[in-house]
Scaffold this motif. Structure first.
Motif, PDB file in Angstrom:
ATOM      1  N   GLY A  72     100.817  99.793  94.900  1.00  0.00           N
ATOM      2  CA  GLY A  72     102.240  99.863  95.222  1.00  0.00           C
ATOM      3  C   GLY A  72     103.095  99.184  94.170  1.00  0.00           C
ATOM      4  N   LEU A  73     102.600  98.068  93.658  1.00  0.00           N
ATOM      5  CA  LEU A  73     103.315  97.333  92.619  1.00  0.00           C
ATOM      6  C   LEU A  73     103.434  98.178  91.343  1.00  0.00           C
ATOM      7  N   LEU A  74     102.332  98.835  90.949  1.00  0.00           N
ATOM      8  CA  LEU A  74     102.335  99.670  89.760  1.00  0.00           C
ATOM      9  C   LEU A  74     103.207 100.912  89.949  1.00  0.00           C
ATOM     10  N   SER A  75     103.231 101.439  91.189  1.00  0.00           N
ATOM     11  CA  SER A  75     104.076 102.603  91.475  1.00  0.00           C
ATOM     12  C   SER A  75     105.533 102.280  91.192  1.00  0.00           C
ATOM     13  N   ASP A  76     105.996 101.113  91.658  1.00  0.00           N
ATOM     14  CA  ASP A  76     107.376 100.696  91.406  1.00  0.00           C
ATOM     15  C   ASP A  76     107.608 100.442  89.914  1.00  0.00           C
ATOM     16  N   HIS A  77     106.578  99.937  89.244  1.00  0.00           N
ATOM     17  CA  HIS A  77     106.726  99.547  87.845  1.00  0.00           C
ATOM     18  C   HIS A  77     106.855 100.749  86.922  1.00  0.00           C
ATOM     19  N   ILE A  78     106.063 101.817  87.166  1.00  0.00           N
ATOM     20  CA  ILE A  78     106.078 102.967  86.250  1.00  0.00           C
ATOM     21  C   ILE A  78     106.866 104.143  86.815  1.00  0.00           C
ATOM     22  N   GLY A  79     107.331 104.029  88.063  1.00  0.00           N
ATOM     23  CA  GLY A  79     108.116 105.104  88.652  1.00  0.00           C
ATOM     24  C   GLY A  79     107.292 106.329  88.996  1.00  0.00           C
ATOM     25  N   GLN A  80     106.016 106.151  89.289  1.00  0.00           N
ATOM     26  CA  GLN A  80     105.109 107.246  89.633  1.00  0.00           C
ATOM     27  C   GLN A  80     104.086 106.720  90.625  1.00  0.00           C
ATOM     28  N   GLN A  81     103.716 107.557  91.592  1.00  0.00           N
ATOM     29  CA  GLN A  81     102.819 107.069  92.646  1.00  0.00           C
ATOM     30  C   GLN A  81     101.439 106.743  92.081  1.00  0.00           C
ATOM     31  N   VAL A  82     101.010 105.534  92.343  1.00  0.00           N
ATOM     32  CA  VAL A  82      99.676 105.063  91.968  1.00  0.00           C
ATOM     33  C   VAL A  82      98.924 104.767  93.254  1.00  0.00           C
ATOM     34  N   THR A  83      97.665 105.124  93.311  1.00  0.00           N
ATOM     35  CA  THR A  83      96.862 104.909  94.510  1.00  0.00           C
ATOM     36  C   THR A  83      95.813 103.830  94.281  1.00  0.00           C
ATOM     37  N   ALA A  84      95.179 103.401  95.372  1.00  0.00           N
ATOM     38  CA  ALA A  84      94.099 102.418  95.258  1.00  0.00           C
ATOM     39  C   ALA A  84      92.947 102.978  94.432  1.00  0.00           C
ATOM     40  N   ALA A  85      92.746 104.320  94.487  1.00  0.00           N
ATOM     41  CA  ALA A  85      91.692 104.941  93.679  1.00  0.00           C
ATOM     42  C   ALA A  85      91.997 104.776  92.189  1.00  0.00           C
ATOM     43  N   ASP A  86      93.271 104.843  91.834  1.00  0.00           N
ATOM     44  CA  ASP A  86      93.648 104.630  90.435  1.00  0.00           C
ATOM     45  C   ASP A  86      93.367 103.191  90.011  1.00  0.00           C
ATOM     46  N   VAL A  87      93.634 102.255  90.917  1.00  0.00           N
ATOM     47  CA  VAL A  87      93.337 100.846  90.618  1.00  0.00           C
ATOM     48  C   VAL A  87      91.838 100.663  90.419  1.00  0.00           C
ATOM     49  N   ASP A  88      91.029 101.314  91.269  1.00  0.00           N
ATOM     50  CA  ASP A  88      89.570 101.236  91.114  1.00  0.00           C
ATOM     51  C   ASP A  88      89.145 101.768  89.745  1.00  0.00           C
ATOM     52  N   GLU A  89      89.822 102.827  89.285  1.00  0.00           N
ATOM     53  CA  GLU A  89      89.494 103.399  87.976  1.00  0.00           C
ATOM     54  C   GLU A  89      89.874 102.425  86.856  1.00  0.00           C
ATOM     55  N   LEU A  90      90.991 101.751  87.005  1.00  0.00           N
ATOM     56  CA  LEU A  90      91.389 100.747  86.013  1.00  0.00           C
ATOM     57  C   LEU A  90      90.392  99.590  85.980  1.00  0.00           C
ATOM     58  N   VAL A  91      89.873  99.235  87.144  1.00  0.00           N
ATOM     59  CA  VAL A  91      88.865  98.178  87.212  1.00  0.00           C
ATOM     60  C   VAL A  91      87.572  98.647  86.557  1.00  0.00           C
ATOM     61  N   ALA A  92      87.182  99.910  86.840  1.00  0.00           N
ATOM     62  CA  ALA A  92      85.955 100.453  86.246  1.00  0.00           C
ATOM     63  C   ALA A  92      86.046 100.486  84.727  1.00  0.00           C
ATOM     64  N   GLY A  93      87.263 100.708  84.205  1.00  0.00           N
ATOM     65  CA  GLY A  93      87.463 100.708  82.756  1.00  0.00           C
ATOM     66  C   GLY A  93      87.698  99.330  82.181  1.00  0.00           C
ATOM     67  N   GLN A  94      87.564  98.313  83.033  1.00  0.00           N
ATOM     68  CA  GLN A  94      87.721  96.905  82.636  1.00  0.00           C
ATOM     69  C   GLN A  94      89.130  96.594  82.139  1.00  0.00           C
ATOM     70  N   HIS A  95      90.101  97.364  82.611  1.00  0.00           N
ATOM     71  CA  HIS A  95      91.496  97.056  82.301  1.00  0.00           C
ATOM     72  C   HIS A  95      92.066  96.044  83.295  1.00  0.00           C
ATOM     73  N   LEU A  96      91.439  95.957  84.476  1.00  0.00           N
ATOM     74  CA  LEU A  96      91.781  94.953  85.485  1.00  0.00           C
ATOM     75  C   LEU A  96      90.503  94.268  85.920  1.00  0.00           C
ATOM     76  N   VAL A  97      90.584  92.994  86.191  1.00  0.00           N
ATOM     77  CA  VAL A  97      89.411  92.220  86.604  1.00  0.00           C
ATOM     78  C   VAL A  97      89.758  91.440  87.865  1.00  0.00           C
ATOM     79  N   ALA A  98      88.859  91.450  88.828  1.00  0.00           N
ATOM     80  CA  ALA A  98      89.071  90.685  90.048  1.00  0.00           C
ATOM     81  C   ALA A  98      89.110  89.192  89.726  1.00  0.00           C
ATOM     82  N   VAL A  99      90.104  88.521  90.258  1.00  0.00           N
ATOM     83  CA  VAL A  99      90.234  87.089  90.017  1.00  0.00           C
ATOM     84  C   VAL A  99      89.932  86.259  91.254  1.00  0.00           C
ATOM     85  N   ASP A 100      89.826  86.949  92.394  1.00  0.00           N
ATOM     86  CA  ASP A 100      89.549  86.245  93.645  1.00  0.00           C
ATOM     87  C   ASP A 100      89.133  87.294  94.665  1.00  0.00           C
ATOM     88  N   SER A 101      88.820  86.854  95.866  1.00  0.00           N
ATOM     89  CA  SER A 101      88.484  87.795  96.933  1.00  0.00           C
ATOM     90  C   SER A 101      88.848  87.171  98.265  1.00  0.00           C
TER      91      SER A 101
END
Length: 502
Positions: free
Chosen positions: A32-61
Motif C-alpha cells: 500500500g505504501l509503494l502504491s501511494d509512492h509510485i501512483g500504481q497499484q502494488v500487491t503483496a505478491a509484488d513485494v514478495d518478488e522484490l524480496v526474492a530479488g533481494q531488493h527488500l530484506v526482512a528486518v523483523d518479524s
C-alpha cells in the motif's frame, strides 16, 4: 514624534501533521505504501518478488510474519517497482488460477494440479497456469483426465450405481486415484476417480451387449451381472471390518483411505476392556476377507492418537483454550482470553495494561493501540482471574510455547508465583497436534481474527475438527428386535456386497 515598533509573528500551523510511518511494516502494508509512492497499484505478491530479488530484506518479524523497513521500501527505484508490477500483470493476463483453468477446458481441478505437478502445463507465480499450455493440453491429452464413477457411467450410458458396480466387479476398470470429500459437517467419504481413456476402452470392449444395458428403468436387474465376479471391493471389505470392530467392542472406529499412500488407515476409541492394537491386528488377520488387504491397512496412525486426545479435551471440566495478544514477539500481554473447551463459553476476555509501548509490527497485526490499553488493568490485577479459570484444567493454546512464555514472563515481572501456569504438562499445543493430525511438516496458520477471543474460538474449531477423526466414522449398530446383544465373535467372516470404492 511617535516611535512605531513592528513585530513579526510566524503564522500558526492549522493543517494536521502527517503521522510518522512505522519503521517496519508487513508485505501488505508495504504494498500500500509503494502504491501511494509510485501512483500504481502494488500487491503483496509484488513485494514478495522484490524480496526474492533481494531488493527488500526482512528486518523483523511478528508471529511469523516478516516485516520490512519502510525507509528501504520508499528508497527503491520507481522503475524497478513498476517493472515488477508490469511482469505480474503480464503473467496474470497470460494465465489463470486452478479452478478457472479446470473450467476453461472442462477438466477436474485435480487433473489440472496433477498435470502441473508432472510438468505437462506451466505452473507459475500465484499458482496460476499458462493459458496456451491449457489449450494445447485439452487437445493433446484428451482421455487422461480423471472422472468420478457417476461421470464414467454417463460416458458408458449406463446407470450408476446399478450397472457400474458390475463393471468394476468384472475387473474391467480400477480407480486411478481417490480423494476424501466432506459430507455434511462431521464426516468424509472416499471418492474414486477413473481415467477417461480407460472408461472409453471399456465402452469399446468387444463381446459386451451395451445396447441391452442402456435405457433400463430403475429397479431392473442389470444384464452386466453375468460378467461380475461379485467379489467385494477393498473398500467394502475394510468398511465391513471397521463396522464389525465397532459392533464387537462397542466402540467408535475411524477408517480413512489415504490419498497419499493409497492405503487405508484404521483407529478406534479406547474404551474399558476394549481391544489393543495387537488384538485388532489378530482379528484383522483372522478375517479371511480383510486379511487379504492386511498389508494395505495401517493400524493406529498418528492422527488417531490426536483424535482420541482431542475427544478427551472436549469432555466437560477438562480443558480451556487460551490466547494472548502482545506488545511484541517477546513482549508483554495486552489482551488475554480464555474459553471453556467443551462448551465454548467465554471465561475471560480483557485488555491488559503493559509497562512498555506496543510495537508498530504488533499493532499492525492485532490492531490494539496504546490508547486502547491505557485505562486497562495491569497484569497483576488480571492474574487472579486467569488462575481461577485455568485451575485444574489443561490449558490449550494454538501456539502453547509462545503463550506460556508470555504469561510466565508477565507473572515474573509482577513478582507473583506462577503456580499451575508453569508446568509444561499443564499446556497442550493445538498447532503441533493439528500438524500431526493433518500429516504436515510446516507451520499451519490458525486463520483467526488476531484478537484473543476470536483466536480462542478459531482454535476450538480446530480441536473439534480433530476430534471427529478422519475418513468414515463407524459407531456400534443397535441390535434389531430379537437379535443377540453381542456381536459376532472375533475372526468371523463379515458378509460384504460388491460396491465401488466410494
Amino acid at each position: 514624534m511617535t516611535e512605531t515598533t513592528t513585530q513579526t509573528t510566524a503564522p500558526e500551523t492549522t493543517a494536521e501533521e502527517t503521522p510518522a510511518l512505522p519503521e517496519a511494516l508487513g508485505a501488505r502494508r508495504i504494498a500500500g505504501l509503494l502504491s501511494d509512492h509510485i501512483g500504481q497499484q502494488v500487491t503483496a505478491a509484488d513485494v514478495d518478488e522484490l524480496v526474492a530479488g533481494q531488493h527488500l530484506v526482512a528486518v523483523d518479524s511478528y508471529k511469523g510474519w516478516p516485516l520490512y523497513a519502510t525507509a528501504a521500501a520508499l528508497a527503491l527505484d520507481e522503475d524497478l517497482v513498476r517493472g515488477v508490477v508490469a511482469e505480474r500483470l503480464a503473467w496474470e493476463a497470460a494465465s489463470v488460477p486452478r479452478d478457472a483453468a479446470a473450467e476453461r477446458i472442462g477438466w477436474h481441478w485435480r487433473d489440472i494440479e496433477r498435470m502441473g505437478a508432472e510438468g505437462r502445463i506451466t505452473l507459475g507465480k500465484g499458482r496460476r497456469y499458462l493459458i496456451t499450455d491449457l489449450e494445447a493440453l485439452a487437445a493433446e491429452a484428451d482421455g487422461e483426465q480423471y472422472i468420478t464413477a457417476q461421470a464414467a457411467a454417463d460416458v458408458l450410458e449406463i446407470r450408476h450405481p446399478a450397472d457400474w458396480r458390475y463393471v468394476e466387479a468384472a475387473g474391467w476398470i480400477t480407480p486411478a486415484d481417490t480423494y476424501e470429500r466432506e459430507v455434511g459437517r462431521h464426516r468424509t467419504v472416499t471418492v474414486a476417480l477413473y481415467r477417461l481413456a480407460d472408461v472409453r476402452a471399456v465402452r469399446d470392449m468387444p463381446g459386451v451387449d451395451w445396447e441391452s444395458v442402456r435405457g433400463l428403468p430403475k429397479g431392473t436387474v442389470s444384464p452386466l451381472r453375468e460378467y461380475a465376479a461379485l467379489a467385494p471391493t477393498r473398500s467394502a471389505v475394510v468398511k465391513g471390518f471397521a463396522q464389525a470392530l465397532a459392533d464387537r467392542h462397542d466402540t467408535t472406529v475411524w477408517a480413512w483411505n489415504s490419498p497419499y499412500s493409497g492405503g487405508w488407515e484404521l483407529d478406534w476409541e479406547r474404551v474399558e476392556d476394549g481391544p489393543t492394537e495387537d488384538e485388532v491386528r489378530r482379528e484383522l488377520l483372522a478375517d479371511p476377507a480383510a486379511a487379504t488387504y492386511a498389508s494395505e491397512i495401517t493400524l493406529c496412525p498418528a492422527w488417531g492418537e490426536v483424535t482420541r486426545t482431542a475427544r478427551e479435551l472436549l469432555q466437560p471440566d477438562t480443558a480451556v483454550i487460551l490466547d494472548t495478544e502482545t506488545t511484541d514477539l517477546d513482549g508483554q500481554t495486552i489482551e488475554v482470553a480464555v474459553i471453556d473447551a467443551a462448551t465454548g463459553k467465554k471465561l475471560m476476555d480483557t485488555l491488559v495494561k503493559p509497562t512498555e509501548p506496543i510495537s508498530d509490527g504488533a499493532r499492525w497485526v492485532h490492531g490494539i493501540t496504546d490508547e486502547m490499553v491505557a485505562d486497562a488493568r495491569p497484569f497483576e490485577k488480571v492474574l487472579p482471574r486467569l488462575r481461577k479459570v485455568t485451575k485444574g484444567k489443561i490449558i490449550c493454546a494454538y501456539s502453547s510455547a509462545f503463550d506460556r512464555r508470555i504469561v510466565l514472563g508477565d507473572v515474573k515481572r509482577a513478582g507473583k508465583k506462577p503456580l499451575h501456569l508453569e508446568p509444561e504438562d499443564s499446556w497442550y499445543c493445538l498447532m503441533e497436534a493439528y500438524r500431526r493430525w493433518v500429516g504436515a511438516f510446516r507451520w499451519l496458520r490458525l486463520g483467526g481474527s488476531h484478537r484473543a477471543l476470536g483466536d480462542c474460538e478459531s482454535a476450538r474449531k480446530v480441536l473439534i475438527r480433530m476430534s471427529q477423526g478422519r475418513g468414515t466414522t463407524f459407531t456400534p449398530t443397535p441390535p434389531a428386535p430379537g437379535d443377540p446383544v453381542a456381536g459376532p465373535p472375533a475372526g468371523s467372516v463379515i458378509a460384504a456386497v460388491a460396491v465401488p470404492d466410494a
